[in-house]
Design a protein around this motif. Structure first.
Motif, PDB file in Angstrom:
ATOM      1  N   HIS A 201      30.672  30.259  31.095  1.00 22.05           N
ATOM      2  CA  HIS A 201      30.992  31.327  30.135  1.00 22.05           C
ATOM      3  C   HIS A 201      30.984  30.872  28.681  1.00 22.05           C
ATOM      4  O   HIS A 201      31.292  31.667  27.788  1.00 22.05           O
ATOM      5  CB  HIS A 201      32.322  32.002  30.457  1.00 22.05           C
ATOM      6  N   SER A 202      30.652  29.621  28.404  1.00 21.65           N
ATOM      7  CA  SER A 202      30.492  29.207  27.010  1.00 21.65           C
ATOM      8  C   SER A 202      29.159  29.738  26.483  1.00 21.65           C
ATOM      9  O   SER A 202      28.247  30.055  27.248  1.00 21.65           O
ATOM     10  CB  SER A 202      30.557  27.676  26.890  1.00 21.65           C
ATOM     11  N   VAL A 203      29.073  29.857  25.159  1.00 22.04           N
ATOM     12  CA  VAL A 203      27.930  30.528  24.543  1.00 22.04           C
ATOM     13  C   VAL A 203      27.301  29.630  23.479  1.00 22.04           C
ATOM     14  O   VAL A 203      28.004  29.064  22.629  1.00 22.04           O
ATOM     15  CB  VAL A 203      28.351  31.865  23.903  1.00 22.04           C
ATOM     16  N   ILE A 204      25.970  29.527  23.545  1.00 16.77           N
ATOM     17  CA  ILE A 204      25.203  28.762  22.564  1.00 16.77           C
ATOM     18  C   ILE A 204      24.417  29.744  21.703  1.00 16.77           C
ATOM     19  O   ILE A 204      23.673  30.571  22.227  1.00 16.77           O
ATOM     20  CB  ILE A 204      24.220  27.784  23.255  1.00 16.77           C
ATOM     21  N   TYR A 205      24.578  29.645  20.387  1.00 19.10           N
ATOM     22  CA  TYR A 205      23.859  30.518  19.464  1.00 19.10           C
ATOM     23  C   TYR A 205      22.791  29.732  18.710  1.00 19.10           C
ATOM     24  O   TYR A 205      23.021  28.585  18.290  1.00 19.10           O
ATOM     25  CB  TYR A 205      24.819  31.135  18.437  1.00 19.10           C
ATOM     26  N   LEU A 206      21.649  30.368  18.541  1.00 20.43           N
ATOM     27  CA  LEU A 206      20.579  29.855  17.704  1.00 20.43           C
ATOM     28  C   LEU A 206      20.008  31.027  16.901  1.00 20.43           C
ATOM     29  O   LEU A 206      20.173  32.184  17.289  1.00 20.43           O
ATOM     30  CB  LEU A 206      19.450  29.219  18.520  1.00 20.43           C
ATOM     31  N   SER A 207      19.337  30.728  15.802  1.00 20.70           N
ATOM     32  CA  SER A 207      18.639  31.794  15.096  1.00 20.70           C
ATOM     33  C   SER A 207      17.458  32.237  15.964  1.00 20.70           C
ATOM     34  O   SER A 207      16.941  31.454  16.767  1.00 20.70           O
ATOM     35  CB  SER A 207      18.134  31.291  13.745  1.00 20.70           C
ATOM     36  N   PRO A 208      17.033  33.500  15.837  1.00 23.21           N
ATOM     37  CA  PRO A 208      15.875  33.949  16.624  1.00 23.21           C
ATOM     38  C   PRO A 208      14.651  33.060  16.446  1.00 23.21           C
ATOM     39  O   PRO A 208      13.903  32.815  17.404  1.00 23.21           O
ATOM     40  CB  PRO A 208      15.632  35.363  16.086  1.00 23.21           C
ATOM     41  N   ARG A 209      14.442  32.545  15.222  1.00 23.83           N
ATOM     42  CA  ARG A 209      13.302  31.657  14.975  1.00 23.83           C
ATOM     43  C   ARG A 209      13.384  30.407  15.847  1.00 23.83           C
ATOM     44  O   ARG A 209      12.437  30.025  16.527  1.00 23.83           O
ATOM     45  CB  ARG A 209      13.254  31.273  13.499  1.00 23.83           C
ATOM     46  N   GLU A 210      14.567  29.759  15.830  1.00 20.46           N
ATOM     47  CA  GLU A 210      14.736  28.519  16.587  1.00 20.46           C
ATOM     48  C   GLU A 210      14.824  28.781  18.088  1.00 20.46           C
ATOM     49  O   GLU A 210      14.358  27.969  18.892  1.00 20.46           O
ATOM     50  CB  GLU A 210      15.984  27.774  16.107  1.00 20.46           C
ATOM     51  N   ALA A 211      15.415  29.909  18.470  1.00 20.37           N
ATOM     52  CA  ALA A 211      15.492  30.247  19.890  1.00 20.37           C
ATOM     53  C   ALA A 211      14.101  30.430  20.475  1.00 20.37           C
ATOM     54  O   ALA A 211      13.825  30.022  21.617  1.00 20.37           O
ATOM     55  CB  ALA A 211      16.316  31.520  20.075  1.00 20.37           C
ATOM     56  N   GLY A 212      13.216  31.026  19.695  1.00 19.48           N
ATOM     57  CA  GLY A 212      11.838  31.173  20.169  1.00 19.48           C
ATOM     58  C   GLY A 212      11.153  29.832  20.351  1.00 19.48           C
ATOM     59  O   GLY A 212      10.312  29.669  21.246  1.00 19.48           O
ATOM     60  N   ARG A 213      11.510  28.873  19.522  1.00 17.60           N
ATOM     61  CA  ARG A 213      10.902  27.540  19.600  1.00 17.60           C
ATOM     62  C   ARG A 213      11.333  26.785  20.854  1.00 17.60           C
ATOM     63  O   ARG A 213      10.561  25.994  21.407  1.00 17.60           O
ATOM     64  CB  ARG A 213      11.265  26.743  18.338  1.00 17.60           C
TER      65      ARG A 213
END
Length: 280
Positions: A201-213
């Motif tokens: 249930h922990s959450v990792i956030y990235l910017s959409p740009r970096e998440a796509g990478r």
């Protein structure tokens, strides 16, 4: 009341006649006072119940109204929006406190506004079956909620007030390490891939740009290792990833936040040129 009226009536008609002015005056005064008492008692009997009923109704309504319900009245009529129901299995904590939404038991990610998120404390709990008015993604399992009702009869409604958002540069938390199997990819309210929710249930956030990478790392069943600043509290654990990879020895650097792409180096001819400025 009827008995009292009868007594007063008897006292009025029973005055003796022909017994002198003093007796008649006393009788007249008793009759007058009795009539005054009758009128006063009648007015109290008629007015008191109405006043009491109004006061009781107001007090009862006020006692049922909570602070959240008073804040829930919004500008817009949301009754035309579709209704979705489900049980809350976890919150989606923000990396620097608060929440961005929650996840339902069918895997749907529900997003709320920053203003709504501030009123969620004590309103909804994990395990609650909630009623949501909002709009659902056409393909992705996401809902933008404009109204959320708890099973205890409380509702929080979007007031459409823009709350200030803090950038990662303004608020920095301690470095946290998250490691585990991905439960589901995480999206943002715009439908962009923006991280992952792990099975713990922990959450990792990235910017959409970096998440796509690094999208391959964020798919269900993948093992991921991430490091970044964030928060850990009653609502859950979340980080803005600064490094991410399949293992601790295979990390890649991640740009935190929606930073602009790198431009010309300082001192170069194009450094002082603002892209698009000459188009207006």
């Amino acid at each position: 009341m009827a008995d009292y009226s009868a007594r007063v009536s008897r006292s009025v008609v029973s005055c003796p006649t022909g017994q002198g002015t003093l007796v008649l005056s006393g009788c007249f005064m008793r009759s007058f006072l009795s009539l005054s008492g009758l009128i006063l008692a009648s007015s109290v009997a008629v007015a008191a119940p109405a006043h009491k009923e109004a006061a009781t109704h107001t007090a009862t309504f006020a006692s049922r109204q909570t602070t959240t319900e008073k804040q829930a009245t919004g500008v817009y009529d949301l009754s035309a929006l579709p209704v979705f129901t489900g049980s809350v299995v976890q919150f989606l904590p923000a990396p620097h406190g608060g929440i961005v939404g929650f996840v339902l038991n069918d895997g749907t990610q529900v997003f709320v506004s920053p203003e709504q998120a501030h009123t969620f404390a004590g309103l909804v709990k994990v395990g609650d079956k909630v009623e949501i008015r909002g709009i659902k993604g056409q393909v992705l399992p996401i809902i933008r909620a404009f109204s959320v009702a708890s099973p205890r009869g409380r509702t929080v409604q979007d007031s459409f007030i823009e709350m200030p958002l803090h950038s990662p540069e303004m608020i920095t938390g301690p470095d946290l390490v998250l490691h585990g199997e991905v439960w589901m990819p995480l999206y943002d309210v715009g439908g962009h891939l923006s991280g992952a929710v792990l099975k713990d249930h922990s959450v990792i956030y990235l910017s959409p740009r970096e998440a796509g990478r690094v999208a391959s790392l964020l798919q269900t069943g993948q093992t991921v290792y991430a490091v970044g600043s964030g928060s850990s509290g009653e609502l859950g654990v979340a980080i803005d990833a600064r490094e991410i990879g399949p293992a601790a020895d295979k990390l890649v650097s991640i740009a935190v936040g929606n930073v602009p792409p790198p431009g010309p180096a300082a001192g170069s001819p194009g450094y002082d040129v603002i892209p698009g400025a000459d188009e207006h």
